[in-house]
Enzyme design. Structure first.
Site, short mmCIF file in Angstrom:
data_model
loop_
_atom_site.label_atom_id
_atom_site.label_comp_id
_atom_site.label_asym_id
_atom_site.label_seq_id
_atom_site.Cartn_x
_atom_site.Cartn_y
_atom_site.Cartn_z
N ASP A 187 0.35 -21.14 -12.18
CA ASP A 187 -0.86 -20.85 -12.95
C ASP A 187 -0.35 -20.67 -14.37
OD1 ASP A 187 -3.50 -20.12 -13.54
OD2 ASP A 187 -3.13 -18.01 -13.16
N TRP A 234 -0.14 -21.77 -18.70
CA TRP A 234 -0.94 -22.20 -19.83
C TRP A 234 -0.11 -22.26 -21.09
CZ3 TRP A 234 -1.80 -17.48 -17.29
CH2 TRP A 234 -1.43 -16.32 -17.98
N SER A 239 -6.56 -15.35 -16.26
CA SER A 239 -6.24 -15.16 -14.85
C SER A 239 -6.69 -13.76 -14.46
CB SER A 239 -4.73 -15.27 -14.65
OG SER A 239 -4.30 -16.52 -15.11
N CYS A 288 3.52 -17.73 -13.04
CA CYS A 288 2.37 -17.64 -13.93
C CYS A 288 2.82 -17.30 -15.34
CB CYS A 288 1.40 -16.58 -13.42
SG CYS A 288 -0.06 -16.44 -14.47
P1 FAD Z 1 -7.22 -19.53 -30.05
O1 FAD Z 1 -8.11 -19.32 -31.21
O2 FAD Z 1 -7.67 -20.41 -28.99
O3 FAD Z 1 -5.80 -19.95 -30.56
C1 FAD Z 1 -4.81 -20.31 -29.62
C2 FAD Z 1 -3.49 -20.55 -30.31
O4 FAD Z 1 -3.60 -21.60 -31.23
C3 FAD Z 1 -3.01 -19.33 -31.08
O5 FAD Z 1 -1.71 -19.07 -30.67
C4 FAD Z 1 -3.02 -19.72 -32.50
O6 FAD Z 1 -1.83 -19.28 -33.10
C5 FAD Z 1 -3.08 -21.22 -32.46
N1 FAD Z 1 -4.02 -21.66 -33.50
C6 FAD Z 1 -5.27 -21.22 -33.71
N2 FAD Z 1 -5.83 -21.83 -34.75
C7 FAD Z 1 -4.91 -22.69 -35.23
C8 FAD Z 1 -4.90 -23.61 -36.30
N3 FAD Z 1 -5.94 -23.76 -37.11
N4 FAD Z 1 -3.79 -24.34 -36.48
C9 FAD Z 1 -2.74 -24.20 -35.67
N5 FAD Z 1 -2.68 -23.32 -34.65
C10 FAD Z 1 -3.76 -22.59 -34.44
N6 FAD Z 1 -4.06 -15.53 -21.76
C11 FAD Z 1 -3.83 -14.22 -21.53
O7 FAD Z 1 -3.58 -13.46 -22.47
N7 FAD Z 1 -3.90 -13.70 -20.26
C12 FAD Z 1 -4.19 -14.46 -19.19
O8 FAD Z 1 -4.26 -13.96 -18.08
C13 FAD Z 1 -4.43 -15.86 -19.40
N8 FAD Z 1 -4.71 -16.68 -18.38
C14 FAD Z 1 -4.95 -18.00 -18.61
C15 FAD Z 1 -5.23 -18.83 -17.54
C16 FAD Z 1 -5.49 -20.17 -17.74
C17 FAD Z 1 -5.81 -21.06 -16.58
C18 FAD Z 1 -5.45 -20.68 -19.06
C19 FAD Z 1 -5.73 -22.13 -19.32
C20 FAD Z 1 -5.16 -19.86 -20.12
C21 FAD Z 1 -4.91 -18.52 -19.91
N9 FAD Z 1 -4.62 -17.68 -20.99
C22 FAD Z 1 -4.37 -16.36 -20.73
C23 FAD Z 1 -4.68 -18.15 -22.39
C24 FAD Z 1 -6.10 -17.91 -22.95
O9 FAD Z 1 -7.02 -18.78 -22.28
C25 FAD Z 1 -6.23 -18.21 -24.43
O10 FAD Z 1 -5.72 -19.47 -24.70
C26 FAD Z 1 -5.55 -17.20 -25.31
O11 FAD Z 1 -6.04 -15.91 -25.04
C27 FAD Z 1 -5.79 -17.51 -26.77
O12 FAD Z 1 -7.16 -17.55 -27.03
P2 FAD Z 1 -7.75 -17.22 -28.46
O13 FAD Z 1 -9.16 -17.72 -28.50
O14 FAD Z 1 -7.52 -15.81 -28.83
O15 FAD Z 1 -6.85 -18.11 -29.40
#
Ligand code: FAD
Length: 692
Positions: free
Chosen positions: A690, A692, A452, A645
């Site tokens: 908003d 997630w 966001s 949010c």
């Molecule tokens: P990922 O690798 O995608 O992992 C996500 C989660 O899954 C983690 O918590 C992890 O513990 C778990 N995971 C990973 N691998 C495994 C596995 N093998 N087994 C089990 N569990 C697992 N985030 C913000 O910080 N700020 C924002 O403003 C924000 N806005 C968003 C707005 C929208 C519309 C959406 C959809 C999401 C938003 N998010 C926001 C969330 C963001 O998009 C990500 O999902 C978040 O940052 C995690 O991404 P990542 O790639 O670091 O983690």
């Protein structure tokens, strides 16, 4: 009720805006994105490709089309898995189809001896995914009419047999709305559903198991309906992967992680979109937390000169790459370490199979930039790997994991293993005979992550702020820490930019310079996604914002914007923010900025904080909301917009409940009436989420 002129103007603007949003340019000329989908058969439309699904089925000799509406890739993955299973177990001639790439006004001529599947994710507040918007509008439209002239009254889809599965999240109000509404619409138009319409629940964490449980009776019903005979499934690769010794990883034609042809040739050219990211400079990055073991990043992404624009409340998508340690682990587990730089060409065995990423590429680039190798593992995928296990013992274990839901949960899911970790836990021998095609089939394409936007486009139109908490989760009972892919990549970028003393403390070794050093200079691939999460067009309207943790991100943008409007002499209505975190000295995001806004906005800005770990009692934003019930109700009666949010699973749900209670209590209404009012606020857009 009377509508005055201003209301009418606002309504008309809203209507035009809504039509514009949902039709996504159907009614006016949009520049076609020249660099989208230009990598061979991969990802979408080739010039001159038919949009006629009947013709496509006929030409390719198929009798089963599996349409998907997908936002994050899961629905697309399920569609591919159904296609493969239908073909291997039942001899169906299957193809997978992106809903966006076909027209639907000839579905009334769908042949009786064929079947269509609809695998549909629901997005946000019961909305279709971006690629399913047009289909959804068409099929659920009031006055749907087909090419042949047939209308709803003719039961025009009576020859269409279909199968339906939805991907949803029960923490949202409109749970699985897409599949429910599409199913109802198809039935209404006379189509015949085979088997039950399945529903997977991401909120309960049972998506995969819901899918597995749904599909067996569905296959049985489909087999009976179409007279299909089940046969022993033998693995047939969907893709032909060939190692090309005539090419080297240095050759200009080899994709080393570039998202598409435009990036391969020139490092990227606009227009930039969800298919074509802009490699944007990060001009500033810093930590927002003061604690050592948790990180939250603030980044400023410069989009000037890119043609990318945003509006306050939009989302920015970051295209991640995988951490080096995980790339190495994966290559080792599948016996590809020595061959990491070998050039591979990938083609669909069947003309309808779409290669999910550009080729020629290398094993290393495919695994690092194109495949979601760290994601949770599916039981079905583990089962399909059993046939290629390095020995009988490993094979038996994989078969057991594949077939025993509870055992799988205990050994894999509860440990949060990714696929390579799961296989390492079974045997230390490499799985060298797994066809690379099977890995492409079983592992999603890596997905951009959304954030966001935490700045106002009025204040900084060319600089997009991100507020992201770094995912680092220690799993109880497991000896490893799960690291989020994108947020740790952003952390590595921040550390490099700031010349931090201890860069890469977790030895994740991201390739932060990108393919061919194209991301050097601290840059990151991004695109912008427009959202409906918007300030009222009239700034004098009051607003209530509830955003604990990183949920505060868009509200920083909202408040920035209202402060700027006030400075321009606009009348700005009461602006209330409920923020929560653990401790005011640790994770109080933008602590000093709020003071500055307070100075500028004066009494019209009110900040209520909830610190969950400061006192004996845990205090959350919903408690503060309740404490301020009278104010909240008064503002709502002054037609305030209310915004929530952040965490969808708990906070947003509870806020919803508390708000209904506040309204009921303050206005002397029944609890049911309070809930109704909240529902109405949601449907009329005065209550926006908003989450997630
Ligand atoms: P990922 O690798 O995608 O992992 C996500 C989660 O899954 C983690 O918590 C992890 O513990 C778990 N995971 C990973 N691998 C495994 C596995 N093998 N087994 C089990 N569990 C697992 N985030 C913000 O910080 N700020 C924002 O403003 C924000 N806005 C968003 C707005 C929208 C519309 C959406 C959809 C999401 C938003 N998010 C926001 C969330 C963001 O998009 C990500 O999902 C978040 O940052 C995690 O991404 P990542 O790639 O670091 O983690």
């Amino acid at each position: 009720a009377q509508i005055d002129t201003l209301d009418l103007i606002v309504l008309i603007v809203l209507l035009v805006g809504t039509v514009a949003y949902f039709t996504k340019g159907t009614y006016w000329a949009v520049k076609k994105d020249p660099y989208a989908n230009t990598y061979g058969a991969a990802n979408g439309a080739k010039p001159g490709k038919t949009r006629n699904i009947l013709q496509k089925l006929e030409e390719t000799g198929k009798n089963c089309v599996i349409f998907y509406g997908s936002q994050t890739g899961t629905a697309e993955d399920y569609a591919s898995r159904l296609a493969k299973e239908g073909s291997q177990r039942f001899g169906l001639k299957t193809m997978v189809a992106d809903l966006e790439e076909y027209d639907y006004d000839n579905l009334d001529q769908f042949p009786e001896d064929k079947v269509a599947f609809f695998v549909l994710a629901t997005y946000g507040e019961g909305e279709p995914t971006d690629n399913a918007v047009e289909f959804y509008q068409f099929i659920t439209g009031e006055d749907v009419s087909f090419e042949s002239g047939a209308t709803a009254a003719d039961k025009p889809l009576s020859s269409l047999k279909y199968v339906a599965f939805g991907l949803g999240n029960n923490t949202y109000e409109h749970y699985n709305a897409m599949v429910r509404n599409v199913d109802a619409a198809l039935t209404k138009l006379g189509a015949k559903r085979i088997g039950a319409a399945g529903e997977g629940d991401d909120g309960a964490g049972t998506m995969e198991e819901d899918f597995l449980a749904w599909k067996e009776p569905m296959w049985a019903a489909l087999a009976a309906e179409m007279g299909l005979e089940e046969r022993e499934a033998v693995y047939e690769p969907v893709f032909a992967v060939t190692e090309d010794e005539t090419l080297s990883a240095q050759d200009d034609s080899v994709y080393l992680g570039e998202p598409n042809l435009g990036h391969l040739e020139s490092g990227g050219r606009g227009p930039y979109s969800a298919h074509n990211p802009y490699i944007a400079p990060i001009v500033e990055s810093r930590e927002l937390f003061t604690s050592k073991d948790r990180n939250c990043l603030h980044m400023e992404i410069d989009v000037s000169g890119s043609g990318l624009t945003y509006q306050t409340g939009d989302h920015i998508a970051v295209w991640p790459s995988n951490a080096g340690v995980e790339v190495d682990r994966f290559l080792k587990v599948f016996g590809l370490e020595e061959k990491r730089d070998t050039v591979i060409k990938i083609k669909g065995v069947d003309v309808t199979a779409k290669v999910p990423f550009p080729t020629p590429t290398t094993y290393d680039a495919a695994v690092r930039y194109y495949m979601e190798i760290c994601a949770p593992v599916s039981r079905q995928f583990v089962n399909s790997l059993a046939a290629f296990a390095p020995d009988e013992e490993a094979k038996a274990e994989l078969v057991r994991l594949g077939n025993d839901k509870d055992y799988f949960h205990e050994k894999v899911t509860s440990q949060c293993f990714n696929i390579a970790q799961a296989l390492q836990s079974v045997t230390s021998k490499p799985f060298s005979s797994v066809p690379f095609s099977l890995l492409i089939e079983g592992i999603n394409r890596i997905q951009p992550r959304y954030y966001s936007i935490s700045s106002s486009s009025l204040v900084q139109k060319d600089k997009i702020s991100i507020t992201a908490v770094v995912e680092s989760v220690r799993i109880p009972g497991a000896d490893h820490v799960v690291k989020g892919v994108t947020t740790n990549y952003l952390l590595a970028l921040k550390q490099k930019q700031n010349g931090d003393e201890n860069p890469d403390p977790h030895s994740l070794t991201y390739a932060i310079n990108g393919p061919r050093n194209k991301y050097d200079g601290i840059r990151v691939p991004v695109h912008v996604r427009h959202s409906n999460f918007k300030l009222p067009s009239d700034p004098s309207k009051p607003i209530i914002m509830i955003g604990p943790g990183t949920g505060v991100a868009p509200f920083r943008g909202f408040i920035q914007e209202r402060t700027a409007l006030a400075a321009q002499g606009e009348k700005v209505g009461t602006t209330v923010l409920f923020f929560g975190c653990r401790n005011r000295n640790e994770d109080f995001l933008y602590k000093d900025e709020w003071k500055a806004y307070e100075e500028k906005l004066g009494d019209s800005f009110k900040l209520f904080t909830a610190f969950s770990r400061e006192g004996p009692e845990k205090v959350y934003v919903q408690h503060r909301l309740r404490e301020n019930a009278a104010l909240v109700n008064e503002l709502l009666q002054q037609k305030a917009n209310i915004y929530v949010c952040g965490d969808a699973a708990h906070m947003a749900r509870e806020v919803n409940v508390v708000l209904g209670q506040i309204i009921a209590e303050q206005r002397g209404l029944s609890p049911e009436k309070g809930e109704d009012i909240v529902k109405h606020m949601r449907s009329s857009g005065t209550y926006q989420e908003d989450v997630w």
